[in-house]
Scaffold this active site. Structure first.
Site, PDB file in Angstrom:
ATOM      1  N   HIS A  63       8.416  49.564  19.943  1.00  0.00           N
ATOM      2  CA  HIS A  63       9.498  49.408  18.972  1.00  0.00           C
ATOM      3  C   HIS A  63       9.853  50.793  18.422  1.00  0.00           C
ATOM      4  O   HIS A  63       8.975  51.497  17.902  1.00  0.00           O
ATOM      5  CB  HIS A  63       9.060  48.520  17.803  1.00  0.00           C
ATOM      6  CG  HIS A  63       9.026  47.058  18.133  1.00  0.00           C
ATOM      7  ND1 HIS A  63       8.243  46.539  19.115  1.00  0.00           N
ATOM      8  CD2 HIS A  63       9.692  46.000  17.582  1.00  0.00           C
ATOM      9  CE1 HIS A  63       8.416  45.222  19.174  1.00  0.00           C
ATOM     10  NE2 HIS A  63       9.293  44.863  18.247  1.00  0.00           N
TER      11      HIS A  63
ATOM     12  N   GLU B  50      14.423  51.005  15.113  1.00  0.00           N
ATOM     13  CA  GLU B  50      14.752  49.770  14.384  1.00  0.00           C
ATOM     14  C   GLU B  50      14.719  50.165  12.898  1.00  0.00           C
ATOM     15  O   GLU B  50      15.765  50.384  12.294  1.00  0.00           O
ATOM     16  CB  GLU B  50      13.747  48.659  14.704  1.00  0.00           C
ATOM     17  CG  GLU B  50      14.066  47.322  14.022  1.00  0.00           C
ATOM     18  CD  GLU B  50      12.928  46.307  14.116  1.00  0.00           C
ATOM     19  OE1 GLU B  50      11.764  46.694  14.321  1.00  0.00           O
ATOM     20  OE2 GLU B  50      13.211  45.098  13.928  1.00  0.00           O
TER      21      GLU B  50
ATOM     22  N   HIS C 197      12.121  40.535  25.203  1.00  0.00           N
ATOM     23  CA  HIS C 197      11.547  40.947  23.911  1.00  0.00           C
ATOM     24  C   HIS C 197      11.389  39.729  23.006  1.00  0.00           C
ATOM     25  O   HIS C 197      12.334  39.302  22.335  1.00  0.00           O
ATOM     26  CB  HIS C 197      12.468  41.994  23.266  1.00  0.00           C
ATOM     27  CG  HIS C 197      11.904  42.644  22.042  1.00  0.00           C
ATOM     28  ND1 HIS C 197      11.656  43.993  21.954  1.00  0.00           N
ATOM     29  CD2 HIS C 197      11.533  42.130  20.839  1.00  0.00           C
ATOM     30  CE1 HIS C 197      11.177  44.289  20.758  1.00  0.00           C
ATOM     31  NE2 HIS C 197      11.091  43.160  20.057  1.00  0.00           N
TER      32      HIS C 197
ATOM     33  N   ASP D 297      13.727  38.360  19.767  1.00  0.00           N
ATOM     34  CA  ASP D 297      12.702  38.952  18.904  1.00  0.00           C
ATOM     35  C   ASP D 297      11.765  37.882  18.309  1.00  0.00           C
ATOM     36  O   ASP D 297      10.665  37.690  18.800  1.00  0.00           O
ATOM     37  CB  ASP D 297      13.365  39.789  17.803  1.00  0.00           C
ATOM     38  CG  ASP D 297      12.532  40.968  17.331  1.00  0.00           C
ATOM     39  OD1 ASP D 297      11.469  41.200  17.919  1.00  0.00           O
ATOM     40  OD2 ASP D 297      12.956  41.648  16.378  1.00  0.00           O
ATOM     41  N   ASP D 298      12.190  37.227  17.250  1.00  0.00           N
ATOM     42  CA  ASP D 298      11.385  36.200  16.552  1.00  0.00           C
ATOM     43  C   ASP D 298      12.352  35.063  16.172  1.00  0.00           C
ATOM     44  O   ASP D 298      12.722  34.930  14.996  1.00  0.00           O
ATOM     45  CB  ASP D 298      10.766  36.784  15.270  1.00  0.00           C
ATOM     46  CG  ASP D 298      10.004  38.065  15.531  1.00  0.00           C
ATOM     47  OD1 ASP D 298       8.866  38.003  16.014  1.00  0.00           O
ATOM     48  OD2 ASP D 298      10.568  39.150  15.261  1.00  0.00           O
TER      49      ASP D 298
ATOM     50  N   HIS E 198       8.264  37.968  20.441  1.00  0.00           N
ATOM     51  CA  HIS E 198       6.901  37.986  19.890  1.00  0.00           C
ATOM     52  C   HIS E 198       6.344  36.567  19.921  1.00  0.00           C
ATOM     53  O   HIS E 198       6.990  35.647  19.397  1.00  0.00           O
ATOM     54  CB  HIS E 198       6.915  38.524  18.460  1.00  0.00           C
ATOM     55  CG  HIS E 198       7.381  39.949  18.387  1.00  0.00           C
ATOM     56  ND1 HIS E 198       6.515  41.017  18.337  1.00  0.00           N
ATOM     57  CD2 HIS E 198       8.634  40.478  18.394  1.00  0.00           C
ATOM     58  CE1 HIS E 198       7.209  42.147  18.293  1.00  0.00           C
ATOM     59  NE2 HIS E 198       8.502  41.852  18.330  1.00  0.00           N
TER      60      HIS E 198
END
Ligand code: ADE
Ligand code: ZN
Length: 356
Positions: A220, A223, A40, A301-302, A42
């Site tokens: 997603h 969350e 996961h 994630d980021d 981005h």
């Protein structure tokens, strides 16, 4: 739990005993080196801020207001995070920009032992949802992925991603891009963005299109939406993995259902803390979900937005829950088992995880 092959500086120690400085260093180094699989990530969210600033300066684009005094990304909350994310993404305007971004992202991941990574690629940012433009961006990303694989031994696969707050019609265009390019590299379809907008089921057409093209599905959920958003994702989109999904913990019947169905959660603990879902990792439900039989994996994630990386995610899990190399090996094997890749690649990755 499989027999760990990576060097384990904590082997044979009392798990409750605090680590001296040297052992802590050796442990963190061993964690950094061990082979990892990340499901996961981005693509734009992994862009180092220096990289975005460099592109902005080359293109004379003013990006004031998205960086803090230390040069990191600055945002106040989740909606503001999405604003800053999309502002930074504005500098990525050509396939060549995505070629450079892909090289930067994969080099960064490989430094943390990642041997396999799935990243979310959005046709909305890569050619505005037009299939021919998307093919050009994709060719650039795949070319860069090949270079990174030869240079750093990291393999990339792409999950085409709809952006939820762009709405269901835009998601259909992304799904068409996904269906048209499904294959060895594009292996999945998913959705990120603002989970509080609309319902998962509003996007069923796009997910049906992707399923018909034999893409694996994730979205997603759980969350910024609660358990009902996860139920909708399972029922209406029929996903096999869920991005985050951690708020299932608010409904134990749902946790049981997720475990029974074998749905895999792409858990990103550092992201959840940075975006204010939980005050710290100790309060994060990953351990409780795992103990309830849910198949969890760990991702970033980021990463630059959340000041994290795969090494740090594991180190924080060690500090809060006492997890060590054997637990991280098991998480890695869960991720490989849940990867949206071909079976020959899965077999090769499994071998690499076991022999490194
Ligand atoms: N896009 C990038 N990061 C995201 C996140 N954490 N949640 C939803 N959409 C995202
Ligand atoms: Zn995400």
């Amino acid at each position: 739990m499989s027999d760990p092959k990576p060097f384990d500086p904590l082997a044979g120690r009392d798990p409750a005993a605090p680590l001296d400085e040297e052992t802590q260093y050796l442990f963190e180094d061993a964690v950094r080196r061990m082979p990892k699989c990340e499901l996961h990530l981005h693509h734009e969210g992994a862009a180092p801020p220096d990289f975005i600033r460099q592109l902005a300066s080359e293109k004379s684009i003013n990006l004031s207001g998205i960086f803090d005094r230390d040069g990191g990304y600055a945002y106040a909350d989740f909606p503001d995070f999405l604003r800053v994310y999309e502002a930074a993404t504005q500098v990525l305007k050509t396939p060549e920009d995505y070629h450079r971004l892909t090289l930067a992202v994969l080099e960064q991941s490989a430094e943390h032992g990642v041997i396999y990574c799935e990243s979310f690629l959005s046709p909305d940012f890569c050619g505005g949802g037009d299939v021919s433009a998307w093919r050009e961006y994709l060719a650039a990303i795949e070319d860069a992925a090949g270079i990174a694989e030869r240079a750093h031994g990291i393999t990339l696969r792409g999950i085409v991603t709809a952006v939820r707050h762009f709405g269901p019609e835009t998601a259909k265009r992304s799904a068409l891009c996904a269906a048209e390019t499904a294959g060895e590299f594009i292996t999945g379809f998913g959705m990120g963005g603002d989970e509080t907008m609309g319902h998962q089921g509003d996007f069923a057409y796009a997910f049906d299109m992707a399923r018909e093209a034999h893409l694996k599905l994730t979205t997603h959920a759980g969350e910024f939406g609660g358990p009902e958003s996860i139920r909708e994702a399972i029922r209406d989109l029929r996903v096999v993995r869920i991005g985050h999904g951690v708020r299932a913990i608010e409904d134990m019947a749902l946790v049981e259902e997720i475990a029974a169905r074998g749905i895999v959660l792409e858990v990103c603990p550092g992201s959840n803390v940075a975006l204010g879902l939980y005050p710290d990792i100790a309060a994060h439900p990953i351990k409780r979900l795992q103990e309830a039989g849910v198949n969890v994996t760990v991702s970033t994630d980021d990463p630059p937005f959340f000041h994290t990386d795969m090494t740090d995610e594991f180190v924080q899990l060690h500090k809060s829950f006492g997890w060590g190399i054997p637990e991280f090996c098991a998480l890695g094997h869960s991720a490989i088992a849940a990867a949206f890749c071909s079976e020959p690649l899965r077999a090769r990755l499994k071998k690499q995880m076991e022999t490194n």
